[in-house]
Design a protein around this motif. Structure first.
Motif, mmCIF file in Angstrom:
data_model
loop_
_atom_site.group_PDB
_atom_site.id
_atom_site.type_symbol
_atom_site.label_atom_id
_atom_site.label_comp_id
_atom_site.label_asym_id
_atom_site.label_seq_id
_atom_site.Cartn_x
_atom_site.Cartn_y
_atom_site.Cartn_z
ATOM 1 N N THR A 10 -10.576 6.197 -10.230
ATOM 2 C CA THR A 10 -11.400 7.858 -10.137
ATOM 3 C C THR A 10 -12.405 7.306 -9.027
ATOM 4 O O THR A 10 -12.613 6.707 -8.484
ATOM 5 C CB THR A 10 -13.208 7.268 -11.773
ATOM 6 N N LEU B 246 -15.657 8.919 -7.196
ATOM 7 C CA LEU B 246 -17.423 8.884 -6.742
ATOM 8 C C LEU B 246 -17.824 9.912 -5.390
ATOM 9 O O LEU B 246 -17.560 9.197 -4.573
ATOM 10 C CB LEU B 246 -18.016 7.684 -6.823
ATOM 11 N N ILE C 35 -15.351 12.349 -10.646
ATOM 12 C CA ILE C 35 -15.873 12.505 -11.289
ATOM 13 C C ILE C 35 -17.272 13.784 -10.872
ATOM 14 O O ILE C 35 -17.425 14.156 -9.791
ATOM 15 C CB ILE C 35 -17.402 11.667 -11.021
ATOM 16 N N HIS D 252 -17.853 7.114 -18.244
ATOM 17 C CA HIS D 252 -16.961 7.910 -17.961
ATOM 18 C C HIS D 252 -15.564 5.983 -17.889
ATOM 19 O O HIS D 252 -14.742 6.410 -18.860
ATOM 20 C CB HIS D 252 -17.054 7.403 -16.220
#
Length: 340
Positions: A197, A199, A229, A248
């Motif tokens: 993921t 950010l 994200i 998440h």
């Protein structure tokens, strides 16, 4: 050279030092003193050093109003910077490095902040319209940044921290965020992570798109999954980042790696993961970008990649000065490429 002050100065009378005062103390002509203080290229380094030391010792302050009338210059470079929280984490370091780059030159740094709910064009227009500076330095650039388009149209000297679609025409220094995105993903993949993921910075910023491109390319090469994200960025409040990462991870239990575009975002992600009972370095790995060596002090298991903010500020100072003093020269352009 004479080190004696005048009778009025010795008596403590409030005498304002002038170029003539420096000339008398240095044994140089007034025009030479003036050119030394203005960093003229035909004046030697030792002479400039001598003149500046005397000027500092006697408290000489140039008459900027008179200087502006004579030269049309303010001898000011303005850093136009947002007050957003994540940006502010870099602000002191950026200001210090730009000021360091200007030290010993004829230019001084002015900081012009603007708030997230304000039009970022407003301070730039105000500076240009009123000629409050000789150049501006911008950050948080967008690919087609209207501030850059305006400054190019006005022919006003500037440098950017970040690239735009017109970066072949203007001075800039940038951290290679595409290389960072790739390197961060590769570091996680090397630890066996396959559901990563990201950010990112605000998605409308050029460097966010560069970072996403790099991380995506690294993931695709090994068949790993990359999720960006969208509900928060590294400029979001830490509480929001924690809430979004928590949601998440709960919705995507196979997530095993997180890339953050900032140190504070990475630390907020770790707080969210640990609150969920996940073990850093075992259940999950986190990689962050930092300008100070803090992440591995915070958690030794973290992956940290350095961004040289000091180098950026010093380079931008020199790029802005060249844009003012030597506008016909090709703009200075630099790129900080992260390594393992």
């Amino acid at each position: 050279m004479s080190d004696k002050l005048s009778d009025d100065e010795a008596a403590g009378a409030p005498v304002k030092p002038t170029l003539k005062t420096i000339a008398e103390l240095s044994g140089l002509a007034v025009p030479t003193v003036s050119r030394a203080l203005n960093d003229a290229p035909d004046i030697g380094v030792r002479t400039k050093k001598l003149v500046r030391e005397i000027a500092d010792r006697i408290g000489y302050v140039p008459n900027r109003a008179g200087l502006r009338l004579r030269t049309g210059r303010t001898q000011v470079i303005s850093l136009v910077i947002s007050t957003e929280h994540e940006i502010m984490n870099h602000t002191a370091r950026m200001i210090s490095s730009i000021a360091g780059g200007l030290r010993g030159s004829q230019f001084h740094l002015n900081v012009t902040p603007y708030f997230p709910d304000e039009d970022p064009m407003k301070p730039v227009r105000y500076i240009v319209a009123n000629r409050l500076a000789d150049a501006v330095i911008l950050n948080q650039t967008q690919p087609e940044d209207p501030r850059v388009a305006y400054l190019l149209e006005q022919g006003f000297p500037f440098a950017t921290h970040g690239r735009t679609v017109w970066c072949d025409r203007h001075a800039y220094f940038d951290f290679d965020n595409e290389a960072y995105g790739r390197l961060a993903a590769e570091r996680l993949i090397a630890r066996g992570r396959r559901h990563i993921t990201l950010l990112a910075p605000p998605l409308d910023q050029a460097y966010a798109q560069h970072m996403i491109a790099g991380a995506t390319a690294a993931a695709e090469e090994v068949g790993a999954q990359l999720t960006v994200i969208e509900e928060a960025s590294t400029n979001s409040p830490h509480e929001q980042i924690i809430d979004v990462i928590t949601a998440h991870v709960r919705a995507n239990r196979d997530t095993d790696g997180i890339v953050s575009s900032s140190a504070s975002g990475a630390m907020a992600a770790v707080a969210a993961l640990e609150a969920e009972g996940l073990r850093l370095g075992e259940d999950m790995d986190v990689c962050g970008k930092e300008s100070l060596p803090i992440l591995t002090l915070f958690r030794p298991q973290m992956i940290a990649i350095e961004e040289k903010v000091w180098e950026a500020g010093d380079f931008l100072a020199r790029a802005a000065m060249q844009a003012i003093l030597h506008p016909a020269k090709p703009p200075l352009q630099g790129l900080d490429i992260p390594t393992r």
